[in-house]
Design an enzyme around this catalytic site. Structure first.
Site, PDB file in Angstrom:
ATOM      1  N   SER A 273      56.927   0.557 -66.997  1.00  0.00           N
ATOM      2  CA  SER A 273      56.377   2.280 -66.234  1.00  0.00           C
ATOM      3  C   SER A 273      55.410   2.780 -66.694  1.00  0.00           C
ATOM      4  CB  SER A 273      58.135   2.842 -66.820  1.00  0.00           C
ATOM      5  OG  SER A 273      59.027   2.793 -66.725  1.00  0.00           O
TER       6      SER A 273
ATOM      7  N   LYS B 134      54.800   4.524 -63.935  1.00  0.00           N
ATOM      8  CA  LYS B 134      54.642   6.098 -63.033  1.00  0.00           C
ATOM      9  C   LYS B 134      53.586   6.970 -63.161  1.00  0.00           C
ATOM     10  CE  LYS B 134      59.297   4.899 -63.699  1.00  0.00           C
ATOM     11  NZ  LYS B 134      60.642   4.336 -64.629  1.00  0.00           N
TER      12      LYS B 134
ATOM     13  N   SER C 140      61.445   8.786 -67.109  1.00  0.00           N
ATOM     14  CA  SER C 140      61.346   7.613 -66.982  1.00  0.00           C
ATOM     15  C   SER C 140      62.386   6.824 -66.084  1.00  0.00           C
ATOM     16  CB  SER C 140      60.911   6.706 -67.897  1.00  0.00           C
ATOM     17  OG  SER C 140      60.465   4.858 -67.563  1.00  0.00           O
TER      18      SER C 140
ATOM     19  N   LYS D 251      52.594   8.367 -71.330  1.00  0.00           N
ATOM     20  CA  LYS D 251      53.754   7.724 -71.410  1.00  0.00           C
ATOM     21  C   LYS D 251      53.900   6.929 -71.864  1.00  0.00           C
ATOM     22  CE  LYS D 251      56.533   7.395 -67.274  1.00  0.00           C
ATOM     23  NZ  LYS D 251      58.179   6.449 -68.732  1.00  0.00           N
TER      24      LYS D 251
END
Length: 423
Positions: free
Chosen positions: A95, A98, A155, A260
């Site tokens: 992820s 993202k 997420s 993140k």
């Protein structure tokens, strides 16, 4: 802590999280809690068994041993790399993908714009990736800003799909835009295959991700969102969706402000973590950690803050001696000032002069003829151009007297003619 003890502790944390999930979803973050509570991501309770403490070396002035497969520590503002481990090895990034999704949306869409959720963005209960979603419904109206919070804090995979379809018409078209933006950023070893990173077919490197996170950091709104611990998103009906940030460093590491997390079986545990202290902003990138990535990231950040000190390496106008070139040599000075982070322990700074091979004597005053590049402890600090300060007269012409004599006579005649013309 041994791997066995760590595994047992992790398993216990998951069990406790499962028991407390309904309560945590309602109560949110407990005031004064030492670490992040095991708040699930709605609607189906994707658990986040975060550590309650970090394991970091006692001596932060020494580069730490890491469990991750690849890692990088850098100054977020200048891009100077302070520590590196397999930074050019392509790896799945889960992820972390993202970040690119968010960057494109922040660059191209108004945060206040209302998105009507496309049916293609809806994840059903048993779909792969449904454990990390907002539980979006087809036709639901939700702002770009709320989708970004769901994307970067929880997420949420459906948030990624909804944003991509709203901006580009389809996820496939948006992935094409992601790869084009990566190319423009110089991410030469990156290939995106999805908007959320579930696939593990896409890949990037720690060095490429540094380019990405620096671009995101410069984009309005990104840091504000990723520094948020929790956010409430109104649903079409029922109680608000309470989204908790999965970055445990926001609770456990002073000065943390994002960025993140990402985990899949193929990518392992991944984290891009930013922190600031005493006016210095650093970013740690951890890819492929076998357990939690937060301790590796915290160890790197500690090393960056304690193991380096800012220093002016060279000032504009500093004398850099003579530089040889085709046909002669000229005096040069530094064409700019370079300030960099230098290790507090270990060897000193080394300099290497690189001369432009196309430059020939005599150069003009102020002409750039090369560069001087500095490094310390095997890592580059940066470089500055070398510019000509003074140009000496051409060297004497060699050869036998019968060759030199006509040239001398010729120069004398020219000098006499110029003198007569000027009188």
């Amino acid at each position: 802590m041994s791997p066995l003890v760590r595994a047992r502790a992790l398993a216990a944390a998951i069990v406790v999280a499962a028991v407390l999930a309904p309560i945590a979803l309602v109560s949110g973050i407990a005031t004064g809690a030492a670490g992040p509570p095991p708040t699930p991501v709605p609607p189906h309770g994707s658990l986040s068994p975060f550590p309650s403490e970090l394991s970091t070396p006692s001596d932060a002035t020494v580069a730490p041993e890491l469990s991750a497969r690849a890692a990088l520590l850098a100054d977020l503002d200048t891009g100077q790399i302070l520590d590196a481990l397999h930074v050019n090895d392509p790896r799945p990034i889960a992820s972390i993908t993202k970040i690119m999704t968010a960057l494109l949306i922040l660059e191209r869409m108004d945060p206040a714009h209302v998105v009507v959720v496309d049916p293609r963005a809806v994840f059903h209960r048993h779909d792969f990736g449904a454990d990390s979603t907002l539980g979006l419904h087809a036709g639901e109206r939700i702002t770009v800003q709320d989708l970004l919070y769901g994307l970067l804090l929880g997420s949420a995979n459906d948030a990624a799909s909804a944003l991509a379809i709203a901006e580009a018409g389809s996820e496939t078209a948006f992935v094409g835009q992601m790869n084009a933006r990566a190319h423009a950023l110089g991410m030469r070893h990156t290939r995106f295959r999805s908007v959320h990173g579930l696939d593990d077919r896409g890949h990037s490197t720690a060095a490429d991700l540094l380019r990405l996170v620096r671009a995101a950091d410069r984009t309005a709104g990104f840091d504000r969102i990723t520094a948020t611990r929790q956010h409430s998103i109104p649903p079409p009906r029922g109680p608000a969706r309470r989204i908790q940030n999965r970055n445990a460093l926001l609770w456990l590491y002073p000065g943390s402000f994002g960025t993140k997390t990402g985990t899949t079986s193929g990518a392992g545990a991944c984290l891009v973590a930013s922190a600031q202290r005493d006016g210095r902003r650093l970013v740690a990138i951890v890819l492929g950690a076998p357990h939690e990535p937060f301790s590796d990231a915290a160890s790197l950040l500690d090393y960056g803050f304690a193991g380096f000190t800012p220093r002016t390496i060279v000032a504009a106008g500093d004398d850099r001696g003579m530089v040889a070139m085709r046909g002669g040599a000229a005096s040069v000075v530094a064409g700019a000032t370079l300030t960099a982070l230098v290790p507090v322990a270990g060897g000193g700074v080394t300099a290497r002069t690189v001369v432009d091979p196309t430059v020939a004597f005599p150069p003009s005053r102020g002409q750039r003829v090369g560069a001087v590049v500095f490094s310390a402890a095997g890592l580059p600090l940066g470089g500055v151009p070398l510019v000509v300060s003074t140009v000496p007269p051409p060297p004497p012409v060699g050869g036998a007297w019968w060759i030199r004599a006509p040239r001398s006579i010729g120069r004398a005649v020219v000098g006499a003619i110029e003198a007569i013309a000027g009188s």
